[in-house]
Structures are given as C-alpha cells and as structure tokens.
Design a protein around this motif. Structure first.
Motif, PDB file in Angstrom:
ATOM      1  N   ASN A 123       0.805  -1.220   0.000  1.00 58.42           N
ATOM      2  CA  ASN A 123       0.000   0.000   0.000  1.00 58.42           C
ATOM      3  C   ASN A 123       0.841   1.275   0.000  1.00 58.42           C
ATOM      4  OD1 ASN A 123      -2.328  -1.577   0.115  1.00 58.42           O
ATOM      5  ND2 ASN A 123      -2.376  -1.568   2.365  1.00 58.42           N
ATOM      6  N   LEU A 124       2.139   1.145   0.252  1.00 61.94           N
ATOM      7  CA  LEU A 124       3.004   2.326   0.347  1.00 61.94           C
ATOM      8  C   LEU A 124       3.972   2.452  -0.821  1.00 61.94           C
ATOM      9  CD1 LEU A 124       3.910   2.268   4.171  1.00 61.94           C
ATOM     10  CD2 LEU A 124       2.207   3.682   3.010  1.00 61.94           C
ATOM     11  N   GLN A 125       3.752   1.698  -1.901  1.00 56.62           N
ATOM     12  CA  GLN A 125       4.701   1.707  -3.006  1.00 56.62           C
ATOM     13  C   GLN A 125       4.823   3.089  -3.660  1.00 56.62           C
ATOM     14  OE1 GLN A 125       6.593  -1.425  -3.920  1.00 56.62           O
ATOM     15  NE2 GLN A 125       5.874  -1.439  -1.814  1.00 56.62           N
ATOM     16  N   VAL A 126       3.695   3.758  -3.898  1.00 62.21           N
ATOM     17  CA  VAL A 126       3.725   5.089  -4.516  1.00 62.21           C
ATOM     18  C   VAL A 126       4.383   6.094  -3.579  1.00 62.21           C
ATOM     19  CG1 VAL A 126       2.326   6.979  -5.426  1.00 62.21           C
ATOM     20  CG2 VAL A 126       1.684   4.612  -5.914  1.00 62.21           C
ATOM     21  N   PHE A 127       4.041   6.016  -2.304  1.00 63.99           N
ATOM     22  CA  PHE A 127       4.643   6.915  -1.308  1.00 63.99           C
ATOM     23  C   PHE A 127       6.155   6.706  -1.231  1.00 63.99           C
ATOM     24  CE2 PHE A 127       6.261   7.291   3.068  1.00 63.99           C
ATOM     25  CZ  PHE A 127       6.100   8.658   3.258  1.00 63.99           C
ATOM     26  N   LEU A 128       6.590   5.437  -1.213  1.00 66.75           N
ATOM     27  CA  LEU A 128       8.014   5.138  -1.151  1.00 66.75           C
ATOM     28  C   LEU A 128       8.741   5.632  -2.397  1.00 66.75           C
ATOM     29  CD1 LEU A 128       7.980   1.513   0.346  1.00 66.75           C
ATOM     30  CD2 LEU A 128       8.752   3.598   1.484  1.00 66.75           C
TER      31      LEU A 128
ATOM     32  N   GLY B  11       7.892   8.210  -4.298  1.00 68.59           N
ATOM     33  CA  GLY B  11       8.008   9.667  -4.179  1.00 68.59           C
ATOM     34  C   GLY B  11       9.056  10.074  -3.163  1.00 68.59           C
ATOM     35  N   MET B  12       9.086   9.379  -2.020  1.00 68.72           N
ATOM     36  CA  MET B  12      10.037   9.718  -0.969  1.00 68.72           C
ATOM     37  C   MET B  12      11.478   9.474  -1.413  1.00 68.72           C
ATOM     38  SD  MET B  12      10.325   8.201   2.919  1.00 68.72           S
ATOM     39  CE  MET B  12      10.953   6.608   2.365  1.00 68.72           C
TER      40      MET B  12
ATOM     41  N   TRP C 182       8.439   1.734  -9.300  1.00 76.67           N
ATOM     42  CA  TRP C 182       7.544   2.301 -10.314  1.00 76.67           C
ATOM     43  C   TRP C 182       6.917   1.218 -11.188  1.00 76.67           C
ATOM     44  CZ3 TRP C 182       5.062   6.616 -10.974  1.00 76.67           C
ATOM     45  CH2 TRP C 182       4.522   6.926 -12.225  1.00 76.67           C
TER      46      TRP C 182
END
Length: 312
Positions: free
Chosen positions: A28-33, A35-36, A92
């Motif tokens: 669930n945190l792939q997009v957040f990771l 970007g970070m 990505w």
C-alpha cells in the motif's frame, strides 16, 4: 527417448536472475516510497553537487579539507546512484527481476564505494589531525600532490579486493528460492541463497570488513583521541570551540556511516535478520549521503559564505 535435463543445469538456468523484494511487503506504500526515495535522490544529487561546485569555484575553499570534501561528495553521488535508480525503477514498474550479472555488478560497486568511503573518511580524519596537532607542518605534509595521492590511493585500494570478493561469492552454487529480501544486491542476503556451507565465505567477508571498516574506524578514533587531547590544551576558549566545530561535522558523518556499517557486517547473522539488514543499509547507502551536505554546511561558516556568493 526424450532428453532429460540435468537437475544441476536446470537449477543453474533458473538462477540466471534474482528477484529484489525490496519493500514489497508493504504494497500500500509503493507510490509513497517511490516519491520519498525520488525526493531523497534529487536532494542528494543537488546537495553534493553544490558542495563540489563551491569547493571548486571559491578561492577561500582551496584547502586540503575542502579538496577531500569535494571528493567525498562526488563519492556519495556515485554511491547512491548504484542503488537508488534501480530501487526507483522497481517501485515504479513493480518488476523486481535483476540478472545475475547486473546483481554481481551492483554488489561490486556498492562494496567498492563503501570501502572507498571508509578510507576517505580516514584520510579526512588524518587531515584534521595534521591541521590541529601539527599546524606548522600542515602545508608541507598536506601539499596538493600528497592530497591527490591520498585520494587516488583510496579509490585504487578497494577495487581489486571487492572485485575478487564479488567473483568469489557469485561462484557459489545457488539453489531454491531466487528472491533477495533486500532493496539491492548485498552480501548477507545473497549468501542466504547459496547452497552448501558458506562458513568460509562468511569468514572472508568478516576479514574484509575488519580490514576496510574496523581498521579505518580505529584509525579515526586514534586520530580524534590525539585531536581532543591537543584541543583541550589550547589556552583560549574561543580556539577550543573553533577547533571542535571544525571536527564536529566529520565526527557526525563517521558516526552515522560507520555505526550502521559495523553493525550490518560485523554483528552475528541470523535467519531472521533481513529486515534489520535493510534498515541498516538505508543508513549507510542512502540516509548518510543525503544528510552529508547539510551536516557540512550548517556549522561551517566558510561553506555558508561560499553558498551566499553562489546564490543570487
């Protein structure tokens, strides 16, 4: 009669690539990771790039300390560029496959740059030692030619050792799972995939870690024990504060980098240490390179003045 494949050959064929699991355990945190880590990469490139630019362009920074700092910043850019672009691509695309050759190449460069960083931090500690403990001899000892030779020695020394170590590790037979529970190809997770007894390999890894991690760290400790003793004997409180301020940035970087690297490579290994390895690796491969420019600029008046000249 149908030709039957040799099981060893079949296993070898299946292990021509690995899967870097990275942070797939938190889908669930792939997009957040992504970007970070993209932000971290950009900040690291910009921060260290600015350090290189101002140390080359500002005449007030043409000293051995800033010569070593510019080389250190270039090394940090190389270091993060070995791991972060691949991790960003995996986050990505969610395609985590990496060929055996690419994995070996990545490991070799990570180990080489890690060793060079250990040696370069030691050289920087020696520069502080000469400048504070033997200030009259500093222009003679740390002349431009000597500085170039010291940096060249750092870059050359670790290369053959780590190429040899990488070849030795990837000459092992691999069987079973091809999933690497890490975000880059590192020694501990690769050894966990190897067949048979890896005790000798682990001993060799330990020896190299002692030579290129513990020995430089002990040399740095020795340098700073002499530096501290000399600073405490200075008659002026302002002189003592200035000397401690000069060394504080380097000490902070040494603590961050060596602290995580020593624990990662010299602590006893267990089958359940993968998450700990990933966390520690984040520190010495990503977090430290990102914070280095901040650490070296926030408490350094010369660098801050050079930055003000550079910025409109």
């Amino acid at each position: 009669m149908e030709h039957l494949k040799d099981p060893v050959e079949e296993n070898f064929t299946s292990m021509m690539e690995f899967v870097l699991l990275g942070f797939s355990d938190i889908p669930n945190l792939q997009v957040f990771l992504f970007g970070m880590f993209l932000l971290v990469y950009v900040v690291t490139l910009l921060g260290n790039g600015i350090i290189i630019l101002i140390t080359k362009s500002d005449q007030a920074l043409q000293t051995p300390m800033y010569f070593f700092l510019s080389n250190f910043s270039f090394l940090e850019i190389c270091y993060v560029s070995v791991t972060l672009p691949r991790m960003l691509l995996n986050l990505w695309t969610q395609r985590r496959h990496i060929s055996l050759f690419a994995c070996a190449t990545q490991m070799s460069f990570v180990l080489m740059f890690g060793n060079i960083e250990c040696l370069l931090l030691t050289v920087m500690a020696y520069d502080h030692y000469v400048a504070i403990c033997n200030p009259l001899h500093c222009p003679l000892v740390m002349n431009p030619r000597a500085c170039v030779q010291l940096v060249a020695a750092c870059w050359i020394t670790g290369v053959p050792v780590e190429i040899g170590q990488t070849c030795q590790i990837f000459s092992l037979p691999f069987c079973g799972s091809n999933q690497i529970n890490h975000f880059f190809c590192d020694i501990p997770p690769i050894l966990r995939l190897a067949c048979g007894d890896t005790f000798l390999n682990e001993i060799l890894v330990f020896i190299v870690a002692v030579l290129f991690v513990m020995t430089p760290f002990l040399l740095i400790l020795g340098s700073y024990s002499k530096i501290t003793s000399t600073i405490l004997r200075l008659p002026s409180a302002m002189g003592r504060a200035k000397a401690f301020s000069t060394c504080s940035s380097h000490v902070t970087v040494v603590t961050l980098f060596f602290g995580s690297a020593v624990i990662a490579y010299l602590r006893p290994k267990s089958r359940n240490s993968s998450n700990t390895d990933k966390f520690l690796s984040l520190f010495y491969t990503i977090v430290t390179p990102m914070f280095n420019p901040l650490i070296y600029t926030l408490r350094n008046k010369d660098v801050l003045m050079a930055l003000r000249k550079l910025l409109p």
